[in-house]
Scaffold this motif. Sequence first.
Motif, PDB file in Angstrom:
ATOM      1  N   VAL A  27       8.674   3.710   3.778  1.00 19.43           N
ATOM      2  CA  VAL A  27       7.314   3.192   3.595  1.00 19.43           C
ATOM      3  C   VAL A  27       6.442   4.271   2.967  1.00 19.43           C
ATOM      4  O   VAL A  27       6.272   5.358   3.528  1.00 19.43           O
ATOM      5  CB  VAL A  27       6.696   2.758   4.937  1.00 19.43           C
ATOM      6  CG1 VAL A  27       5.296   2.175   4.711  1.00 19.43           C
ATOM      7  CG2 VAL A  27       7.588   1.757   5.645  1.00 19.43           C
ATOM      8  N   GLY A  28       5.903   3.974   1.789  1.00 23.58           N
ATOM      9  CA  GLY A  28       4.914   4.849   1.168  1.00 23.58           C
ATOM     10  C   GLY A  28       3.521   4.401   1.546  1.00 23.58           C
ATOM     11  O   GLY A  28       3.290   3.214   1.831  1.00 23.58           O
ATOM     12  N   PRO A  63       1.521   9.313  -1.101  1.00 27.95           N
ATOM     13  CA  PRO A  63       2.819   8.919  -1.658  1.00 27.95           C
ATOM     14  C   PRO A  63       2.877   7.401  -1.808  1.00 27.95           C
ATOM     15  O   PRO A  63       3.541   6.699  -1.040  1.00 27.95           O
ATOM     16  CB  PRO A  63       3.810   9.433  -0.612  1.00 27.95           C
ATOM     17  CG  PRO A  63       3.055   9.324   0.683  1.00 27.95           C
ATOM     18  CD  PRO A  63       1.614   9.622   0.342  1.00 27.95           C
ATOM     19  N   SER A  64       2.201   6.891  -2.818  1.00 21.85           N
ATOM     20  CA  SER A  64       1.871   5.468  -2.871  1.00 21.85           C
ATOM     21  C   SER A  64       2.978   4.585  -3.413  1.00 21.85           C
ATOM     22  O   SER A  64       2.971   3.373  -3.183  1.00 21.85           O
ATOM     23  CB  SER A  64       0.604   5.264  -3.702  1.00 21.85           C
ATOM     24  OG  SER A  64       0.775   5.819  -4.998  1.00 21.85           O
ATOM     25  N   PHE A  65       3.921   5.138  -4.172  1.00 21.55           N
ATOM     26  CA  PHE A  65       5.052   4.336  -4.644  1.00 21.55           C
ATOM     27  C   PHE A  65       6.334   5.146  -4.497  1.00 21.55           C
ATOM     28  O   PHE A  65       6.354   6.356  -4.769  1.00 21.55           O
ATOM     29  CB  PHE A  65       4.866   3.909  -6.105  1.00 21.55           C
ATOM     30  CG  PHE A  65       5.875   2.870  -6.533  1.00 21.55           C
ATOM     31  CD1 PHE A  65       5.631   1.524  -6.329  1.00 21.55           C
ATOM     32  CD2 PHE A  65       7.077   3.248  -7.104  1.00 21.55           C
ATOM     33  CE1 PHE A  65       6.568   0.569  -6.693  1.00 21.55           C
ATOM     34  CE2 PHE A  65       8.019   2.301  -7.474  1.00 21.55           C
ATOM     35  CZ  PHE A  65       7.766   0.956  -7.271  1.00 21.55           C
ATOM     36  N   LEU A  66       7.401   4.458  -4.075  1.00 19.74           N
ATOM     37  CA  LEU A  66       8.678   5.118  -3.796  1.00 19.74           C
ATOM     38  C   LEU A  66       9.808   4.432  -4.552  1.00 19.74           C
ATOM     39  O   LEU A  66       9.739   3.238  -4.833  1.00 19.74           O
ATOM     40  CB  LEU A  66       9.013   5.044  -2.300  1.00 19.74           C
ATOM     41  CG  LEU A  66       7.951   5.400  -1.273  1.00 19.74           C
ATOM     42  CD1 LEU A  66       8.484   5.132   0.133  1.00 19.74           C
ATOM     43  CD2 LEU A  66       7.529   6.860  -1.414  1.00 19.74           C
ATOM     44  N   PHE A 329      15.530 -11.102   5.167  1.00 14.96           N
ATOM     45  CA  PHE A 329      14.159 -10.794   5.579  1.00 14.96           C
ATOM     46  C   PHE A 329      13.294 -10.476   4.370  1.00 14.96           C
ATOM     47  O   PHE A 329      13.756  -9.873   3.397  1.00 14.96           O
ATOM     48  CB  PHE A 329      14.131  -9.599   6.540  1.00 14.96           C
ATOM     49  CG  PHE A 329      14.931  -9.797   7.794  1.00 14.96           C
ATOM     50  CD1 PHE A 329      14.421 -10.531   8.857  1.00 14.96           C
ATOM     51  CD2 PHE A 329      16.216  -9.274   7.909  1.00 14.96           C
ATOM     52  CE1 PHE A 329      15.166 -10.726  10.004  1.00 14.96           C
ATOM     53  CE2 PHE A 329      16.968  -9.460   9.055  1.00 14.96           C
ATOM     54  CZ  PHE A 329      16.439 -10.197  10.107  1.00 14.96           C
ATOM     55  N   VAL A 330      12.036 -10.885   4.451  1.00 12.72           N
ATOM     56  CA  VAL A 330      10.996 -10.457   3.526  1.00 12.72           C
ATOM     57  C   VAL A 330       9.987  -9.678   4.353  1.00 12.72           C
ATOM     58  O   VAL A 330       9.524 -10.170   5.395  1.00 12.72           O
ATOM     59  CB  VAL A 330      10.310 -11.648   2.828  1.00 12.72           C
ATOM     60  CG1 VAL A 330       9.061 -11.186   2.081  1.00 12.72           C
ATOM     61  CG2 VAL A 330      11.275 -12.318   1.861  1.00 12.72           C
ATOM     62  N   ILE A 331       9.665  -8.477   3.907  1.00  8.07           N
ATOM     63  CA  ILE A 331       8.763  -7.620   4.682  1.00  8.07           C
ATOM     64  C   ILE A 331       7.587  -7.233   3.785  1.00  8.07           C
ATOM     65  O   ILE A 331       7.770  -6.838   2.629  1.00  8.07           O
ATOM     66  CB  ILE A 331       9.508  -6.381   5.212  1.00  8.07           C
ATOM     67  CG1 ILE A 331      10.708  -6.850   6.054  1.00  8.07           C
ATOM     68  CG2 ILE A 331       8.582  -5.502   6.033  1.00  8.07           C
ATOM     69  CD1 ILE A 331      11.488  -5.746   6.706  1.00  8.07           C
ATOM     70  N   VAL A 332       6.384  -7.377   4.321  1.00  8.28           N
ATOM     71  CA  VAL A 332       5.158  -7.241   3.537  1.00  8.28           C
ATOM     72  C   VAL A 332       4.327  -6.067   4.042  1.00  8.28           C
ATOM     73  O   VAL A 332       4.117  -5.910   5.251  1.00  8.28           O
ATOM     74  CB  VAL A 332       4.314  -8.528   3.620  1.00  8.28           C
ATOM     75  CG1 VAL A 332       3.045  -8.388   2.787  1.00  8.28           C
ATOM     76  CG2 VAL A 332       5.129  -9.729   3.143  1.00  8.28           C
ATOM     77  N   SER A 365       1.740   0.999   1.248  1.00  5.71           N
ATOM     78  CA  SER A 365       1.596   0.618  -0.152  1.00  5.71           C
ATOM     79  C   SER A 365       2.917   0.367  -0.869  1.00  5.71           C
ATOM     80  O   SER A 365       2.919  -0.130  -1.996  1.00  5.71           O
ATOM     81  CB  SER A 365       0.838   1.709  -0.922  1.00  5.71           C
ATOM     82  OG  SER A 365       1.519   2.948  -0.811  1.00  5.71           O
ATOM     83  N   CYS A 366       4.052   0.709  -0.250  1.00  4.21           N
ATOM     84  CA  CYS A 366       5.334   0.499  -0.906  1.00  4.21           C
ATOM     85  C   CYS A 366       6.453   0.456   0.123  1.00  4.21           C
ATOM     86  O   CYS A 366       6.442   1.228   1.097  1.00  4.21           O
ATOM     87  CB  CYS A 366       5.603   1.619  -1.919  1.00  4.21           C
ATOM     88  SG  CYS A 366       7.091   1.351  -2.917  1.00  4.21           S
ATOM     89  N   LEU A 367       7.421  -0.444  -0.083  1.00  7.89           N
ATOM     90  CA  LEU A 367       8.579  -0.566   0.802  1.00  7.89           C
ATOM     91  C   LEU A 367       9.851  -0.508  -0.039  1.00  7.89           C
ATOM     92  O   LEU A 367       9.964  -1.209  -1.040  1.00  7.89           O
ATOM     93  CB  LEU A 367       8.553  -1.891   1.562  1.00  7.89           C
ATOM     94  CG  LEU A 367       7.298  -2.230   2.369  1.00  7.89           C
ATOM     95  CD1 LEU A 367       7.414  -3.626   2.949  1.00  7.89           C
ATOM     96  CD2 LEU A 367       7.049  -1.211   3.458  1.00  7.89           C
TER      97      LEU A 367
END
Length: 372
Positions: A27-28, A63-66, A329-332, A365-367
């Motif tokens: 997770v970012g 770290p907003s995008f991974l 699974f869908v995770i938001v 912000s990112c998974l």
Amino acid sequence: MKKLTYLFIFFINISFVFAQNKTLMFVGTYTDGKPDKGIYVYELNPSNGYLKLIFNTENIVNPSFLTLSPDGKFLYACTETKLPQHGNISAFAINSANGSLKFINKQSANGENPVYVSVHKNNKFVVSGNYGEGNVTVLTKNGDGSLNPFVQSIRFSGTSVNKERQEKPHVHSANFSPKNDFLYLPDLGTDKIRTFRFDEKQAKPLIEVNELTINTDAGGGPRHMAFHPNQKFAYSIEEMSGNIVGYAYKNGELSKIQSIISNQKKADIYSSADIHISPDGKFLYASNRVENTISMFKIAKNGVLTLLGHESTYGETPRNFNLDPTGNFVIVANQSSNNIVVFRRNIKTGLLSKLSDDTKVLHPSCLQFKTY
């Protein structure tokens, strides 16, 4: 008797291997521009969707995008984002046994607010799409995961019809084609999907192909892309129009086949964000900020989308979401309400049902997922 014994041992060994597999979710986050925990690592329970926190970094800024390297050994993050200075791409080694991350190094993205990072399948190139400066930057990586200074950086020019949002180029993602021989850059600021040939044998691998660049509808603001598993179709979500645009894909060329609204209701302002396709290629999902929904579509054999419905994200500002590797699974990630919501996905109908929304993370912000 010996054959039965060998078969028994074989199945025991196979069962042991599967028992050892674990799915990690990285997770970012946004840290309000200050050093903080930044990146969180959870283990996903494949039976009930439960998320267990197993690690977090320290002293990381936004770290907003991974993204993960194709071999799953390294994690790369856009860091120092949304600041009045050039951001960086930071490299981490992943300990697959316990899920911990070890910082390796970081290099300049040569642009403000890097919002997207991709790794070429050869594990030698890392590409950063920089929103603030409207440019793309290519770095090289070493076998130990460390990054070298950038080898190529291309800045763009142009505007579009919305004078406040589209006053200059804003590259919002950097997407490799299925064979990694092309790179696509949705540019929200100029309403283009910029197309480059990617020659991995060259020191500067990006070669612009102007005749393949797509001019999208004015004011749409292309943001993210997703390629179909069959490699015949691609889909772009437009932030400002709230539309999903479908393209036929062949040999680097995108040919428009459809535009369909992603949002549930007509609005003065749209803010659609992320887009993903199920592993079986039968369904497409997109996140819509402002109205805080996930839209669900069925994908026909000819690539055309049919709307199935919308599901609340049970939070505010679903900047990013993802499907786990199984597609169950869908995770938001709800950025503004600081919560992560787990949905079970019906693999036959494509519909979602909420399991839990009690995972609290500051500004997720990112998974990204990886099974080890």
